[in-house]
Design a protein around this motif. Structure first.
Motif, PDB file in Angstrom:
ATOM      1  N   GLN A 149     -46.800  35.772  23.279  1.00  0.00           N
ATOM      2  CA  GLN A 149     -48.172  35.437  23.661  1.00  0.00           C
ATOM      3  C   GLN A 149     -49.169  35.921  22.614  1.00  0.00           C
ATOM      4  O   GLN A 149     -50.115  35.209  22.275  1.00  0.00           O
ATOM      5  N   ILE A 196     -48.333  45.128  25.519  1.00  0.00           N
ATOM      6  CA  ILE A 196     -47.047  44.695  26.070  1.00  0.00           C
ATOM      7  C   ILE A 196     -46.612  45.593  27.229  1.00  0.00           C
ATOM      8  O   ILE A 196     -46.202  45.114  28.286  1.00  0.00           O
ATOM      9  N   GLU A 197     -46.761  46.909  27.033  1.00  0.00           N
ATOM     10  CA  GLU A 197     -46.295  47.848  28.063  1.00  0.00           C
ATOM     11  C   GLU A 197     -47.249  47.930  29.256  1.00  0.00           C
ATOM     12  O   GLU A 197     -46.804  47.979  30.405  1.00  0.00           O
ATOM     13  N   GLN A 198     -48.567  47.947  28.983  1.00  0.00           N
ATOM     14  CA  GLN A 198     -49.532  48.210  30.047  1.00  0.00           C
ATOM     15  C   GLN A 198     -50.175  46.948  30.616  1.00  0.00           C
ATOM     16  O   GLN A 198     -50.531  46.910  31.796  1.00  0.00           O
ATOM     17  N   LYS A 199     -50.340  45.911  29.773  1.00  0.00           N
ATOM     18  CA  LYS A 199     -51.018  44.698  30.237  1.00  0.00           C
ATOM     19  C   LYS A 199     -50.067  43.528  30.469  1.00  0.00           C
ATOM     20  O   LYS A 199     -50.491  42.438  30.827  1.00  0.00           O
ATOM     21  N   LYS A 200     -48.769  43.791  30.192  1.00  0.00           N
ATOM     22  CA  LYS A 200     -47.714  42.820  30.482  1.00  0.00           C
ATOM     23  C   LYS A 200     -47.827  41.535  29.660  1.00  0.00           C
ATOM     24  O   LYS A 200     -47.331  40.482  30.081  1.00  0.00           O
ATOM     25  N   PHE A 201     -48.502  41.598  28.520  1.00  0.00           N
ATOM     26  CA  PHE A 201     -48.435  40.492  27.576  1.00  0.00           C
ATOM     27  C   PHE A 201     -47.068  40.528  26.897  1.00  0.00           C
ATOM     28  O   PHE A 201     -46.460  41.590  26.749  1.00  0.00           O
ATOM     29  N   THR A 202     -46.605  39.378  26.435  1.00  0.00           N
ATOM     30  CA  THR A 202     -45.391  39.343  25.627  1.00  0.00           C
ATOM     31  C   THR A 202     -45.786  39.251  24.155  1.00  0.00           C
ATOM     32  O   THR A 202     -46.905  38.824  23.821  1.00  0.00           O
ATOM     33  N   SER A 213     -59.490  39.462  29.015  1.00  0.00           N
ATOM     34  CA  SER A 213     -58.721  40.679  28.814  1.00  0.00           C
ATOM     35  C   SER A 213     -59.630  41.812  28.332  1.00  0.00           C
ATOM     36  O   SER A 213     -60.854  41.725  28.357  1.00  0.00           O
ATOM     37  N   TRP A 215     -48.163  47.146  21.195  1.00  0.00           N
ATOM     38  CA  TRP A 215     -47.188  47.713  22.133  1.00  0.00           C
ATOM     39  C   TRP A 215     -47.852  48.185  23.418  1.00  0.00           C
ATOM     40  O   TRP A 215     -47.227  48.150  24.496  1.00  0.00           O
TER      41      TRP A 215
END
Length: 275
Positions: free
Chosen positions: A121, A112-118, A101, A109
């Protein structure tokens, strides 16, 4: 056969150059005097060596305990500057989630928003800001403090949760704060360069639903160089439930940590005075 070996070596070098969370501090030895890191007695069962990178630059180094979700120690050069106080953008380490990564620390945040991690995770690999909300009589205690950094970017880089432990509020705002600012300022007068390693001894209790370890002790060690020569060194240690700081020689601190970690501890290159 030789060509294949060379390709393997090249691939290994490229991977090391890409990832900032690796199995050594090879990418950032400049934060340790003579490139000498503390010995393995401090290493946890599930460590991560982090060259703390922000805005394409390294600012300090951290050995992180993935299981306890606290740093073991952070190492840096003492360079207090009068740069403007930075915003408190609390960040996390993307490469603890996925080694391929982003190399720079980032706010959760954005990941979460840009890299699609939760969020789940992120929480699996490290502490998150929610772990420090609502804690009674505990602060987010920096190991590498913002006030010991020179530039605005370096100050901002200390606001990552891989550099933070649950620290007793009275200690963080009292005697430890006085040690970080007043005592260090006095002791470093005349030093050309001062190397610092600040750590936390794991404790027997946890916070945030048993996710984050509450250290039993906070400690710090420094080695002062005049020009290129180490001339003096010192240490400090505090129990993490009392507003008291004990100042020690480097040798005395290493002896104390040897007892606490149940194994012989050395923090600095042998050239740093122990007495």
């Amino acid at each position: 056969m030789l060509g294949l070996l060379l390709l393997q070596v090249l691939a290994s070098c490229l991977w090391l150059g890409h990832s900032e969370v690796v199995n050594s501090f090879a990418s950032c030895p400049q934060f340790f005097y003579a490139g000498t890191t503390p010995n393995d007695a401090l290493n946890p069962k599930n460590p991560a060596w982090i060259c703390q990178r922000f805005r394409n630059s390294y600012h300090y180094a951290t050995l992180y305990d993935r299981d306890r979700r606290i740093p073991v120690y952070s190492a840096y050069k003492y360079e207090p500057g009068d740069a403007k106080k930075p915003p408190e953008w609390w960040m996390v380490e993307p490469q603890l989630i996925d080694k391929n990564s982003l190399p720079d620390m980032e706010r959760d945040w954005i990941l979460i928003e840009q890299k699609k991690f939760t969020l789940d995770q992120i929480k699996q690999s490290q502490a998150v800001l929610d772990d420090y909300k609502g804690l009674k009589d505990l602060d987010r205690g920096h190991l590498s403090p913002s006030g010991h950094q020179l530039s605005r970017e370096s100050k901002m880089a200390t606001f990552t949760l891989t550099n933070i432990v649950p620290q007793d509020s009275s200690l963080n705002n009292g005697k430890w704060n006085a040690y970080e600012h007043k005592t260090m300022s006095k002791k470093t007068k005349g030093c050309t360069t001062t190397y610092v390693i600040t750590g936390a001894v794991p404790g027997n209790t946890y916070v945030s639903e048993e996710r984050v370890n509450r250290p039993s002790h906070i400690w710090s060690a420094a080695c002062c160089l005049v020009d290129e020569e180490p001339t003096k060194a010192w240490g400090a240690i505090a129990e993490n439930d009392k507003n008291e700081v004990e100042e020690l020689s480097l040798g005395e601190l290493e002896e104390r940590l040897t007892d606490l970690y149940k194994g012989e501890v050395t923090l600095f290159n042998n050239a740093c005075p122990r007495k």
